[in-house]
Design an enzyme around this catalytic site. Structure first.
Site, PDB file in Angstrom:
ATOM      1  CG  HIS A 244      -1.732  -1.156   1.484  1.00  0.00           C
ATOM      2  ND1 HIS A 244      -2.863  -1.464   0.760  1.00  0.00           N
ATOM      3  CD2 HIS A 244      -1.610  -2.150   2.403  1.00  0.00           C
ATOM      4  CE1 HIS A 244      -3.409  -2.579   1.225  1.00  0.00           C
ATOM      5  NE2 HIS A 244      -2.671  -3.022   2.214  1.00  0.00           N
TER       6      HIS A 244
HETATM    7  O1  RIB Z   1      -5.156  -0.218   4.887  1.00  0.00           O
HETATM    8  C1  RIB Z   1      -3.782  -0.172   4.599  1.00  0.00           C
HETATM    9  C2  RIB Z   1      -3.100   0.872   5.435  1.00  0.00           C
HETATM   10  O2  RIB Z   1      -3.279   0.535   6.807  1.00  0.00           O
HETATM   11  C3  RIB Z   1      -1.582   0.919   5.215  1.00  0.00           C
HETATM   12  O3  RIB Z   1      -1.122   2.227   5.453  1.00  0.00           O
HETATM   13  C4  RIB Z   1      -1.063   0.001   6.278  1.00  0.00           C
HETATM   14  O4  RIB Z   1       0.257   0.345   6.700  1.00  0.00           O
HETATM   15  C5  RIB Z   1      -2.019   0.269   7.406  1.00  0.00           C
HETATM   16  O5  RIB Z   1      -1.587   1.444   8.084  1.00  0.00           O
END
Ligand code: RIB
Ligand code: CA
Length: 314
Positions: A244
């Site tokens: 992500h």
């Molecule tokens: O949903 C994904 C996000 O939530 C990313 O930033 C992961 O690191 C968690 O913080």
């Protein structure tokens, strides 16, 4: 955009946060990291501020200023994600405690002082965790809102729906009131939702490419990924985990790897089942003003090519 771009990374490491920080620190010709501010999210603040320092030392940057910020959402109790990131937040490889000290002062004050010092519009904020610190900055010092050049954040979901509830993505869900402040601030937003991050999966070949770097960084990233991906693979039956947070840094370096649409995005803060949902008006039916570039597609091979090229430098 002028190079290198001055940024502040606001983060809750988190294995994917760690890769985002490494990518930024490996790209000095594109990115100047003015500081790293930590927030409670994946794991409590005591761990996120420790993990951020571990990652800076791994990148050979014990000089980086790392600040502790808010330890809980603006109004709600903290929800964490040890089920995804493990108890330490960086489970996978065995890691040493950091030696570099935490910077003195609160993260919120560091962001305010930096925005007041740097030329107006010259600083990009890159939040990759819950938006508590950013909202706290805007509440404490409304004068700095107009001085922010742009916010490039990881958070939200629309067509991909939620990952912590059926409707909400984790970063927004943890502090929806903070997210609403940020999304209504008027600051130009680039949003990296699950819709795009779920198209950047850590397939076996891509993880092997990290291992094949033959470096400590490559080994750590592969072992973090091995741990981090099991949650998504079990849940989605996918061929790997979505990386992500690095999508934000990759967009700053190579925006051409991404595509999306300028639309209105509102944050649900009251719904019985939809708290934290990013209501993305992709088909522009609401008549509400555009406030975000909502990214939906990525050249995944190009993204991993950039990651490998840059991480191999560390
Ligand atoms: O949903 C994904 C996000 O939530 C990313 O930033 C992961 O690191 C968690 O913080
Ligand atoms: Ca994160």
């Amino acid at each position: 955009m002028a190079h290198p771009q001055k940024i502040i990374i606001d983060t809750d490491p988190g294995q994917d946060d760690a890769v985002a920080i490494l990518l930024a620190l490996a790209s000095p010709e594109d990115i100047e990291v003015l500081g790293i501010t930590c927030v409670a999210g994946n794991v409590p603040l005591a761990l996120t501020q420790k993990n951020a320092r571990i990652v800076c030392e791994l990148a050979g940057r014990p000089d980086m200023k790392v600040f502790a910020g808010c330890d809980a959402p603006l109004q709600r109790r903290l929800v964490t994600a040890e089920h995804v990131h493990g108890k330490t937040g960086l489970d996978g490889p065995v890691m040493q405690d950091p030696v570099m000290p935490l910077a003195q002062g609160h993260a919120v004050d560091f962001i305010i002082e930096t925005l007041r010092r740097e030329p107006e519009g010259s600083v990009t904020l890159v939040p990759i965790g819950p938006l508590t610190n950013i909202a706290a900055v805007f509440l404490k010092a409304p004068d700095v809102v107009a001085r922010v050049g742009r916010i490039v954040l990881m958070g939200g979901a629309y067509f991909e729906v939620g990952n912590i509830t059926p409707a909400a993505e984790f970063n927004i869900y943890v502090d929806p009131e903070a997210a609403q402040i940020v999304f209504r601030s008027g600051v130009p937003l680039v949003v990296m939702p699950l819709d795009v991050t779920h198209k950047a999966l850590t397939t076996a070949a891509r993880v092997q490419a990290f291992r094949d770097m033959g470096t400590e960084v490559g080994r750590m990233v592969a072992e973090w990924t091995d741990f981090f991906e099991r949650f998504d693979m079990e849940k989605y039956g996918s061929q790997g985990a979505p990386l992500h947070d690095p999508c934000t840094i990759a967009w700053l370096i190579r925006p051409d790897l991404f595509s999306g649409r300028d639309i209105n995005v509102e944050i649900e803060t009251k719904g019985e089942f939809t708290i934290g949902m990013t209501v993305a008006d992709w088909w522009r039916v609401s008549g509400r003003a555009t406030n975000a570039l909502f990214i939906r597609d990525i050249d995944a091979d190009g993204f991993y090519g950039l990651l490998n090229e840059r991480l191999a430098r560390l």
